[in-house]
Scaffold this motif. Structure first.
Motif, mmCIF file in Angstrom:
data_model
loop_
_atom_site.group_PDB
_atom_site.id
_atom_site.type_symbol
_atom_site.label_atom_id
_atom_site.label_comp_id
_atom_site.label_asym_id
_atom_site.label_seq_id
_atom_site.Cartn_x
_atom_site.Cartn_y
_atom_site.Cartn_z
ATOM 1 N N THR A 34 0.836 -1.210 0.000
ATOM 2 C CA THR A 34 0.000 0.000 0.000
ATOM 3 C C THR A 34 0.865 1.252 0.000
ATOM 4 O OG1 THR A 34 -1.743 -1.168 1.222
ATOM 5 C CG2 THR A 34 -1.833 1.236 1.203
ATOM 6 N N ALA A 35 1.872 1.278 0.888
ATOM 7 C CA ALA A 35 2.756 2.444 0.965
ATOM 8 C C ALA A 35 3.536 2.629 -0.329
ATOM 9 C CB ALA A 35 3.711 2.295 2.146
ATOM 10 N N GLY A 36 4.067 1.527 -0.876
ATOM 11 C CA GLY A 36 4.830 1.622 -2.114
ATOM 12 C C GLY A 36 3.976 2.094 -3.273
ATOM 13 N N GLY A 37 2.761 1.555 -3.375
ATOM 14 C CA GLY A 37 1.876 1.943 -4.471
ATOM 15 C C GLY A 37 1.468 3.402 -4.397
ATOM 16 N N LEU A 38 1.070 3.841 -3.197
ATOM 17 C CA LEU A 38 0.647 5.233 -3.050
ATOM 18 C C LEU A 38 1.825 6.192 -3.178
ATOM 19 C CD1 LEU A 38 -2.041 5.033 -0.216
ATOM 20 C CD2 LEU A 38 -2.378 5.362 -2.666
ATOM 21 N N VAL A 41 2.277 6.667 -6.862
ATOM 22 C CA VAL A 41 1.242 7.526 -7.456
ATOM 23 C C VAL A 41 1.452 8.983 -7.053
ATOM 24 C CG1 VAL A 41 -1.226 8.058 -7.472
ATOM 25 C CG2 VAL A 41 -0.463 5.677 -7.619
ATOM 26 N N PHE A 42 1.589 9.224 -5.742
ATOM 27 C CA PHE A 42 1.748 10.595 -5.266
ATOM 28 C C PHE A 42 3.060 11.201 -5.743
ATOM 29 C CE2 PHE A 42 -1.132 9.730 -1.368
ATOM 30 C CZ PHE A 42 -2.249 9.918 -2.164
ATOM 31 N N GLY A 43 4.116 10.376 -5.800
ATOM 32 C CA GLY A 43 5.387 10.881 -6.288
ATOM 33 C C GLY A 43 5.309 11.291 -7.741
ATOM 34 N N ALA A 44 4.612 10.492 -8.557
ATOM 35 C CA ALA A 44 4.432 10.834 -9.969
ATOM 36 C C ALA A 44 3.584 12.086 -10.122
ATOM 37 C CB ALA A 44 3.786 9.660 -10.709
ATOM 38 N N PRO A 59 -3.780 21.950 -3.968
ATOM 39 C CA PRO A 59 -2.540 21.225 -4.272
ATOM 40 C C PRO A 59 -1.998 20.497 -3.041
ATOM 41 C CG PRO A 59 -2.487 23.441 -5.187
ATOM 42 C CD PRO A 59 -3.711 23.377 -4.317
ATOM 43 N N ILE A 60 -1.478 19.293 -3.267
ATOM 44 C CA ILE A 60 -0.862 18.530 -2.181
ATOM 45 C C ILE A 60 0.571 19.030 -2.000
ATOM 46 C CG2 ILE A 60 -0.190 16.242 -1.378
ATOM 47 C CD1 ILE A 60 -2.249 15.065 -3.244
ATOM 48 N N PRO A 61 0.910 19.614 -0.843
ATOM 49 C CA PRO A 61 2.276 20.086 -0.638
ATOM 50 C C PRO A 61 3.258 18.928 -0.683
ATOM 51 C CG PRO A 61 0.774 20.944 1.042
ATOM 52 C CD PRO A 61 0.050 19.856 0.305
ATOM 53 N N GLY A 62 4.381 19.120 -1.380
ATOM 54 C CA GLY A 62 5.369 18.058 -1.481
ATOM 55 C C GLY A 62 5.942 17.656 -0.139
ATOM 56 N N ASP A 63 6.034 18.616 0.808
ATOM 57 C CA ASP A 63 6.635 18.287 2.093
ATOM 58 C C ASP A 63 5.686 17.510 3.004
ATOM 59 O OD1 ASP A 63 4.859 20.295 2.621
ATOM 60 O OD2 ASP A 63 6.287 21.627 3.615
ATOM 61 N N SER A 64 4.432 17.330 2.590
ATOM 62 C CA SER A 64 3.493 16.558 3.401
ATOM 63 C C SER A 64 3.290 15.148 2.871
ATOM 64 C CB SER A 64 2.134 17.270 3.465
ATOM 65 O OG SER A 64 1.490 17.245 2.193
ATOM 66 N N LEU A 65 3.865 14.861 1.703
ATOM 67 C CA LEU A 65 3.667 13.539 1.113
ATOM 68 C C LEU A 65 4.313 12.437 1.951
ATOM 69 C CD1 LEU A 65 4.092 14.106 -2.733
ATOM 70 C CD2 LEU A 65 2.002 13.668 -1.448
ATOM 71 N N ALA A 66 5.547 12.652 2.386
ATOM 72 C CA ALA A 66 6.251 11.615 3.146
ATOM 73 C C ALA A 66 5.516 11.269 4.442
ATOM 74 C CB ALA A 66 7.687 12.052 3.436
ATOM 75 N N PRO A 67 5.106 12.257 5.265
ATOM 76 C CA PRO A 67 4.354 11.895 6.470
ATOM 77 C C PRO A 67 3.067 11.135 6.175
ATOM 78 C CG PRO A 67 5.155 14.142 6.639
ATOM 79 C CD PRO A 67 5.431 13.700 5.244
ATOM 80 N N ILE A 68 2.386 11.479 5.084
ATOM 81 C CA ILE A 68 1.161 10.767 4.721
ATOM 82 C C ILE A 68 1.474 9.299 4.447
ATOM 83 C CG2 ILE A 68 -0.613 10.515 2.948
ATOM 84 C CD1 ILE A 68 -0.621 13.546 2.667
ATOM 85 N N ALA A 140 12.103 5.367 -0.362
ATOM 86 C CA ALA A 140 12.880 5.071 -1.568
ATOM 87 C C ALA A 140 12.155 5.539 -2.832
ATOM 88 C CB ALA A 140 13.157 3.566 -1.653
ATOM 89 N N ILE A 141 10.869 5.296 -2.910
ATOM 90 C CA ILE A 141 10.099 5.666 -4.109
ATOM 91 C C ILE A 141 9.920 7.171 -4.202
ATOM 92 C CG2 ILE A 141 7.836 5.471 -5.219
ATOM 93 C CD1 ILE A 141 7.714 2.604 -4.117
ATOM 94 N N LEU A 142 9.637 7.826 -3.074
ATOM 95 C CA LEU A 142 9.509 9.284 -3.097
ATOM 96 C C LEU A 142 10.822 9.935 -3.523
ATOM 97 C CD1 LEU A 142 7.406 10.012 0.140
ATOM 98 C CD2 LEU A 142 6.630 10.108 -2.237
ATOM 99 N N ALA A 143 11.943 9.418 -3.006
ATOM 100 C CA ALA A 143 13.247 9.963 -3.381
ATOM 101 C C ALA A 143 13.504 9.778 -4.869
ATOM 102 C CB ALA A 143 14.347 9.289 -2.563
ATOM 103 N N ALA A 144 13.035 8.665 -5.439
ATOM 104 C CA ALA A 144 13.227 8.424 -6.874
ATOM 105 C C ALA A 144 12.498 9.461 -7.717
ATOM 106 C CB ALA A 144 12.733 7.021 -7.230
ATOM 107 N N PHE A 145 11.411 10.023 -7.184
ATOM 108 C CA PHE A 145 10.672 11.063 -7.897
ATOM 109 C C PHE A 145 11.127 12.468 -7.496
ATOM 110 C CE2 PHE A 145 7.610 7.578 -8.450
ATOM 111 C CZ PHE A 145 7.321 7.721 -9.801
#
Length: 274
Positions: A34-38, A41-44, A59-68, A140-145
């Motif tokens: 679930t975490a990897g998939g979302l 998606v959110f990173g893209a 807009p979803i702030p980029g700095d709030s994506l990781a905590p979510i 890892a996935i967020l960092a890739a984006f």
């Protein structure tokens, strides 16, 4: 038998059966996928690959994506410590092993204390598993984006610590439920029905019906989200109020655990067993 010995006995019961690691593996893969998939998606979305990142038009702030992403451990996975706590007690009733337990530990309060102490250990263990499942692939996935993982922020680590605390409290709530409801099937079905249907529906009603949110803030799932500090449900749901403070959420969850344990001890745990 002392509390330390009772706790050691309860942990031995847990770790000599397969249930704990089976639930742990399900937790790891379910929350991890679930975490990897979302995160993907959110990173893209944040990178502008698949469209604008919005939550109800905002807009979803980029700095709030990781905590979510990290908070999915509790937002989605809190049912696992709740179940392991429930099964920790109801398994004894189902398999009729509570009689030798009480013969070994005649003082019922000490016997229940041993289960509570063992539950704390299991909650800590499951909390670490859940964080491994969310922070590992999520970061890892967020960092890739190119999205900031927020792992250098003290607030993120404080949130991760509160997630572990939430897992411990959910395990204690499960022990309280299992102590109060002796029938394992009824307890498990009740836990799943409440966490997956009753509370989500009540919280959804609270979003649209004025005045109801003041009550739904005190439901256990909402209190857990407040303790953690963020949740995908409140973010994507466009919540406009702050709800409980993190410490308030923690006190509410602790209150649920204490009340259930006391009621279970008074009305069920002290009854005769066959």
């Amino acid at each position: 038998m002392s509390l330390a010995n009772a706790t050691r006995s309860e942990l031995t019961k847990q770790f000599t059966t397969s249930l704990w690691w089976i639930l742990g593996l399900v937790l790891l893969f379910y929350i991890g996928s679930t975490a990897g998939g979302l995160a993907g998606v959110f990173g893209a979305v944040a990178a502008g690959i698949i469209g604008p990142g919005t939550t109800n038009g905002t807009p979803i702030p980029g700095d709030s994506l990781a905590p979510i992403i990290y908070s999915l451990a509790t937002a989605v996975g809190y049912v696992f410590p709740l179940l392991i706590g429930t099964l920790l007690v109801t398994g004894e009733f189902r398999h009729k092993t509570l009689t030798p337990t009480f013969l070994a530990v005649p003082r019922r309060g000490v016997a229940l204390g041993g289960k509570v102490a063992a539950g704390i250990v299991m909650g800590l263990l499951y909390g670490v598993v859940a964080l491994t499942a969310t922070v590992g692939p999520g970061a890892a996935i967020l960092a890739a984006f190119g999205v900031d993982t927020q792992l250098g922020a003290s607030g993120t680590w404080a949130m991760l610590g509160r997630i572990v605390v939430a897992f411990v409290l959910w395990t204690l709530i499960g022990i309280g439920v299992g102590t109060l409801v002796r029938n394992q099937v009824a307890a498990v079905v009740g836990v799943i029905a409440f966490t997956q249907f009753v509370e989500p529906i009540a919280r959804m009603v609270g979003v649209f019906v004025k005045g109801v949110s003041g009550v739904t803030h005190y439901l256990p799932g909402a209190a857990s989200d407040a303790l953690v500090g963020t949740s995908i449900y409140s973010t994507l749901g466009g919540a406009t109020d702050d709800g409980l403070a993190w410490w308030g959420g923690g006190l509410v969850l602790l209150g649920y655990a204490a009340v259930l344990l006391v009621l279970g001890y008074l009305f069920s745990w002290r009854r005769d067993v066959s």
